[in-house]
Design an enzyme around this catalytic site. Sequence first.
Site, PDB file in Angstrom:
ATOM      1  N   LYS A  88       0.829  -1.294   0.010  1.00 16.37           N
ATOM      2  CA  LYS A  88      -0.065   0.084   0.005  1.00 16.37           C
ATOM      3  C   LYS A  88       0.854   1.197  -0.009  1.00 16.37           C
ATOM      4  O   LYS A  88       1.973   1.172   0.338  1.00 16.37           O
ATOM      5  CB  LYS A  88      -1.080  -0.032   1.153  1.00 16.37           C
ATOM      6  CG  LYS A  88      -0.219  -0.178   2.674  1.00 16.37           C
ATOM      7  CD  LYS A  88       0.060   1.329   3.224  1.00 16.37           C
ATOM      8  CE  LYS A  88       1.028   0.997   4.692  1.00 16.37           C
ATOM      9  NZ  LYS A  88       1.467   2.308   5.189  1.00 16.37           N
ATOM     10  N   ASP A 100      -2.744  -1.169  11.031  1.00 21.58           N
ATOM     11  CA  ASP A 100      -2.730  -1.140   9.536  1.00 21.58           C
ATOM     12  C   ASP A 100      -3.551  -2.306   8.856  1.00 21.58           C
ATOM     13  O   ASP A 100      -3.909  -2.131   7.924  1.00 21.58           O
ATOM     14  CB  ASP A 100      -1.342  -1.205   9.004  1.00 21.58           C
ATOM     15  CG  ASP A 100      -0.796   0.069   8.946  1.00 21.58           C
ATOM     16  OD1 ASP A 100      -1.329   1.176   9.340  1.00 21.58           O
ATOM     17  OD2 ASP A 100       0.539   0.134   9.003  1.00 21.58           O
TER      18      ASP A 100
END
Length: 306
Positions: free
Chosen positions: A17, A157
Amino acid sequence: MYLRQHTNRWIAAAPAKLNLTLEVRRRRDDGFHDIETLITPISLFDRLVLEPLPADSTPRFELLVIDRRADRVHGSGESDIPVDQSNLIVRSLELLAKRAGVDLGARVILTKRIPSQAGLGGGSSNAAAALKLASAAWRLNWPDHKLAALSAELGSDIPFFFAGGAAVCAGRGEIVSPVSLPLGVPVVVVKPLAGLSTAKVFDQWRENQQRCKSDWKQAASMMRRGDFARLPTVLSNGLQMAACAVCEVVDECLQLLRSLPIAVAQMSGSGTACFAICYNRRQARQLASFLNGRRCGAAYALATCP
């Protein structure tokens, strides 16, 4: 995240990401910080293969690693990725088995391509993939929102990777709201050989309280319109100055990128990886080739993805 079944094995592609915006706010009573960040998956993947094991297997949870990280020094020997309970994959399997009342085990083969200590979310993505694989292989079939809630106990996360695409994450990262962003936006990611721990960067941030505001709504709107030229006015990373202070190669990498004719140069997460948003795929390929020739780390020509 992509899942498929082959005989008695379940296979997942776990994406990296990028934090397009990252604003750090107050420190919470639990020691974490409130944040607001716009995140998109990118087309750099780890591969996990999970095979369920009988309840009497020893060890109950087995992790094997095939290390293909391009940023590692050649000839450095065996992988430094832990395969015991300190690895998020093993911890994810243990937690899911405990909460679901499952006595089965699992063997996971991880082919690792996402650099570590990079701010690219590789460990968190692996944990999310492991939960989805185990849920399928153990025939629990938990929905994503239930797995995401469980994953928040393991790391801030991880819930993002259940969003199925770009999202804004708030709180300490566990409040996830999907956002529409264009797919296929060309990006180049540069991972210097040096790594950084998130804790060390936050320690530096707290020492200097470097604050910046970013506008993720404007950023998302500009990206949807293809207005890349104005993105630098709305993108920012509140941890970037702290990371540069701790690790000078981050600043060197950013300076190099900013000297080139690209739309955006910024650090992702807590670093050390930096990224450039390019105007087209050809530019991204040329830039990655140029950067790999400069030997400033590993450079990847990638794109935003679901």
